[in-house]
Design an enzyme around this catalytic site. Structure first.
Site, PDB file in Angstrom:
ATOM      1  N   ASN A   9       0.872  -1.179   0.000  1.00  0.00           N
ATOM      2  CA  ASN A   9       0.000   0.000   0.000  1.00  0.00           C
ATOM      3  C   ASN A   9       0.905   1.224   0.000  1.00  0.00           C
ATOM      4  O   ASN A   9       1.482   1.573   1.020  1.00  0.00           O
ATOM      5  CB  ASN A   9      -0.882  -0.026   1.259  1.00  0.00           C
ATOM      6  CG  ASN A   9      -1.684   1.253   1.430  1.00  0.00           C
ATOM      7  OD1 ASN A   9      -1.818   2.040   0.491  1.00  0.00           O
ATOM      8  ND2 ASN A   9      -2.224   1.472   2.625  1.00  0.00           N
ATOM      9  N   LYS A  11       0.148   4.247  -0.357  1.00  0.00           N
ATOM     10  CA  LYS A  11      -0.500   5.444   0.212  1.00  0.00           C
ATOM     11  C   LYS A  11      -0.235   6.667  -0.684  1.00  0.00           C
ATOM     12  O   LYS A  11      -0.119   6.516  -1.897  1.00  0.00           O
ATOM     13  CB  LYS A  11      -0.018   5.685   1.639  1.00  0.00           C
ATOM     14  CG  LYS A  11      -0.081   4.432   2.509  1.00  0.00           C
ATOM     15  CD  LYS A  11       0.033   4.755   3.961  1.00  0.00           C
ATOM     16  CE  LYS A  11       0.175   3.477   4.756  1.00  0.00           C
ATOM     17  NZ  LYS A  11       0.020   3.681   6.174  1.00  0.00           N
ATOM     18  N   HIS A  96      -9.475   1.204   4.619  1.00  0.00           N
ATOM     19  CA  HIS A  96      -8.218   1.408   5.354  1.00  0.00           C
ATOM     20  C   HIS A  96      -8.483   2.340   6.537  1.00  0.00           C
ATOM     21  O   HIS A  96      -9.297   3.261   6.436  1.00  0.00           O
ATOM     22  CB  HIS A  96      -7.160   2.003   4.424  1.00  0.00           C
ATOM     23  CG  HIS A  96      -5.799   1.980   5.032  1.00  0.00           C
ATOM     24  ND1 HIS A  96      -5.380   2.915   5.951  1.00  0.00           N
ATOM     25  CD2 HIS A  96      -4.774   1.101   4.894  1.00  0.00           C
ATOM     26  CE1 HIS A  96      -4.144   2.617   6.334  1.00  0.00           C
ATOM     27  NE2 HIS A  96      -3.761   1.524   5.715  1.00  0.00           N
ATOM     28  N   GLU A  98      -6.969   4.752   7.646  1.00  0.00           N
ATOM     29  CA  GLU A  98      -6.779   6.183   7.348  1.00  0.00           C
ATOM     30  C   GLU A  98      -8.008   6.757   6.649  1.00  0.00           C
ATOM     31  O   GLU A  98      -8.353   7.922   6.843  1.00  0.00           O
ATOM     32  CB  GLU A  98      -5.504   6.366   6.505  1.00  0.00           C
ATOM     33  CG  GLU A  98      -4.258   6.118   7.354  1.00  0.00           C
ATOM     34  CD  GLU A  98      -3.054   5.597   6.594  1.00  0.00           C
ATOM     35  OE1 GLU A  98      -3.036   5.662   5.345  1.00  0.00           O
ATOM     36  OE2 GLU A  98      -2.118   5.110   7.260  1.00  0.00           O
ATOM     37  N   GLU A 167      -5.560  -4.894  10.416  1.00  0.00           N
ATOM     38  CA  GLU A 167      -4.534  -3.889  10.657  1.00  0.00           C
ATOM     39  C   GLU A 167      -4.852  -3.155  11.956  1.00  0.00           C
ATOM     40  O   GLU A 167      -5.637  -2.193  11.956  1.00  0.00           O
ATOM     41  CB  GLU A 167      -4.504  -2.874   9.509  1.00  0.00           C
ATOM     42  CG  GLU A 167      -4.210  -3.494   8.159  1.00  0.00           C
ATOM     43  CD  GLU A 167      -3.586  -2.484   7.211  1.00  0.00           C
ATOM     44  OE1 GLU A 167      -2.504  -2.762   6.722  1.00  0.00           O
ATOM     45  OE2 GLU A 167      -4.173  -1.411   6.991  1.00  0.00           O
ATOM     46  N   GLY A 173       2.275   2.194  10.831  1.00  0.00           N
ATOM     47  CA  GLY A 173       3.234   3.284  10.688  1.00  0.00           C
ATOM     48  C   GLY A 173       3.880   3.712  11.989  1.00  0.00           C
ATOM     49  O   GLY A 173       4.529   4.758  12.053  1.00  0.00           O
ATOM     50  N   SER A 213       3.286  -2.171  10.509  1.00  0.00           N
ATOM     51  CA  SER A 213       4.736  -2.221  10.751  1.00  0.00           C
ATOM     52  C   SER A 213       5.340  -3.589  10.447  1.00  0.00           C
ATOM     53  O   SER A 213       6.233  -4.052  11.159  1.00  0.00           O
ATOM     54  CB  SER A 213       5.059  -1.770  12.182  1.00  0.00           C
ATOM     55  OG  SER A 213       4.628  -0.439  12.375  1.00  0.00           O
ATOM     56  N   GLY A 234       2.679  -1.196   4.335  1.00  0.00           N
ATOM     57  CA  GLY A 234       2.736   0.229   4.025  1.00  0.00           C
ATOM     58  C   GLY A 234       4.172   0.662   3.781  1.00  0.00           C
ATOM     59  O   GLY A 234       4.727   0.469   2.703  1.00  0.00           O
TER      60      GLY A 234
HETATM   61  C1  PEP Z   1      -0.866   0.188   6.070  1.00  0.00           C
HETATM   62  O1  PEP Z   1      -1.058   1.384   6.100  1.00  0.00           O
HETATM   63  O2  PEP Z   1      -1.630  -0.540   5.416  1.00  0.00           O
HETATM   64  C2  PEP Z   1       0.281  -0.338   6.805  1.00  0.00           C
HETATM   65  C3  PEP Z   1       0.258  -1.576   7.180  1.00  0.00           C
HETATM   66  O3  PEP Z   1       1.290   0.552   7.081  1.00  0.00           O
HETATM   67  P1  PEP Z   1       2.707   0.231   7.754  1.00  0.00           P
HETATM   68  O4  PEP Z   1       3.216  -1.065   7.153  1.00  0.00           O
HETATM   69  O5  PEP Z   1       3.582   1.386   7.374  1.00  0.00           O
HETATM   70  O6  PEP Z   1       2.495   0.103   9.214  1.00  0.00           O
END
Ligand code: PEP
Length: 251
Positions: A9, A11, A96, A98, A167, A173, A213, A234
């Site tokens: 992703n 973003k 998601h 966000e 998630e 993040g 993460s 991400g």
């Molecule tokens: C995401 O936003 O889908 C995600 C998993 O982000 P990150 O891997 O940066 O935590």
């Protein structure tokens, strides 16, 4: 049997040139390198067509990061599921955290988006997950149950085209990963919730990805858990070597 999947992703990152370069790097790395999972890159709308050209003939599949809850018409700035499909994408991330948090997307809208994605032959990667407070006050299983149940108006046939991504919002993040045990417990819970509605066959065939993460150093332990079928990635999907390192967790 359900598929193992690693999905990136991106973003709101990379200019068009940077995105094309990243996709190019990835498809070069994957050349003559059979992998044991489906690999999908979900990229900004503006990049879809160019990235499709770059990854044609590679093992990479293409996804968008969102689509509209409306079919078409006077919705300035929106991008519909049929538009996404027309770029050559096969997947779309929906729900998601966000989008839920910053754009107020609710269950009703997400069901509408999911229906339109499915009607346009896109596979939704449908995200669920609790916030830190819900993890700490112990309501996380109920919260995630509610998010999954928001899709329960889908027919069994429709639901069998959904990929779920768990998630935990506190892990996205932040560098703070759920432990492999926390991920396994939640994935097993999600599978049970699905089986209560759609039966064991559909539940067993649903890929449930972990996101938050995830990186090369923790992917192997997470993916080794029986109900963790891969990851939605991400930050680490923005560096070809790191993304490859996560894909290689399935070797
Ligand atoms: C995401 O936003 O889908 C995600 C998993 O982000 P990150 O891997 O940066 O935590």
């Amino acid at each position: 049997m359900r598929k193992n999947i690693v999905a990136g992703n991106w973003k709101m990152n990379t200019t068009l040139d940077e995105g094309v370069e990243l996709a190019n790097e990835l498809s070069t790395m994957l050349e003559n390198r059979p992998v044991n999972c489906d690999v999908i890159i979900c990229v900004p709308f503006t990049h879809l067509v160019a990235v499709r050209g770059v990854i044609a003939g590679s093992q990479l599949q293409l996804g968008a990061e969102n689509c509209s809850e409306h079919d078409k018409g006077a919705y300035t700035g929106e991008v519909s599921a049929s538009m996404v499909k027309s770029t050559g994408a096969s997947h779309v991330i929906l729900g998601h955290s966000e989008r839920r948090q910053y754009f107020g997307e609710n269950n009703e809208q997400l069901l509408a988006k999911t229906r339109l994605a499915l009607a346009n032959d896109l596979k939704p990667i449908f995200c669920v997950g609790e916030v830190l407070e819900e993890r700490e006050n112990g309501s996380y299983n109920d919260v995630v149950r509610g998010q999954v149940e928001a899709l329960f108006e889908l027919t069994p046939e429709e639901f069998s085209n959904i990929v779920i991504a768990y998630e935990p919002v506190w892990a996205i993040g932040t560098g703070k990963t759920a432990t492999a045990e926390q991920a396994q417990d939640m994935h097993a819970h999600i599978r049970k919730v699905i089986s209560e509605k759609y039966g064991n066959d559909i539940a067993d065939n649903t890929s449930i990805l972990y996101g938050g993460s995830c990186k090369p150093s923790n992917a192997r332990e997470l993916f080794a858990k029986p109900d963790v079928d891969g990851g939605l990635i991400g930050g680490a999907s923005l560096k070809a070597a790191d993304f490859m390192g996560i894909i290689e967790a399935f070797d």
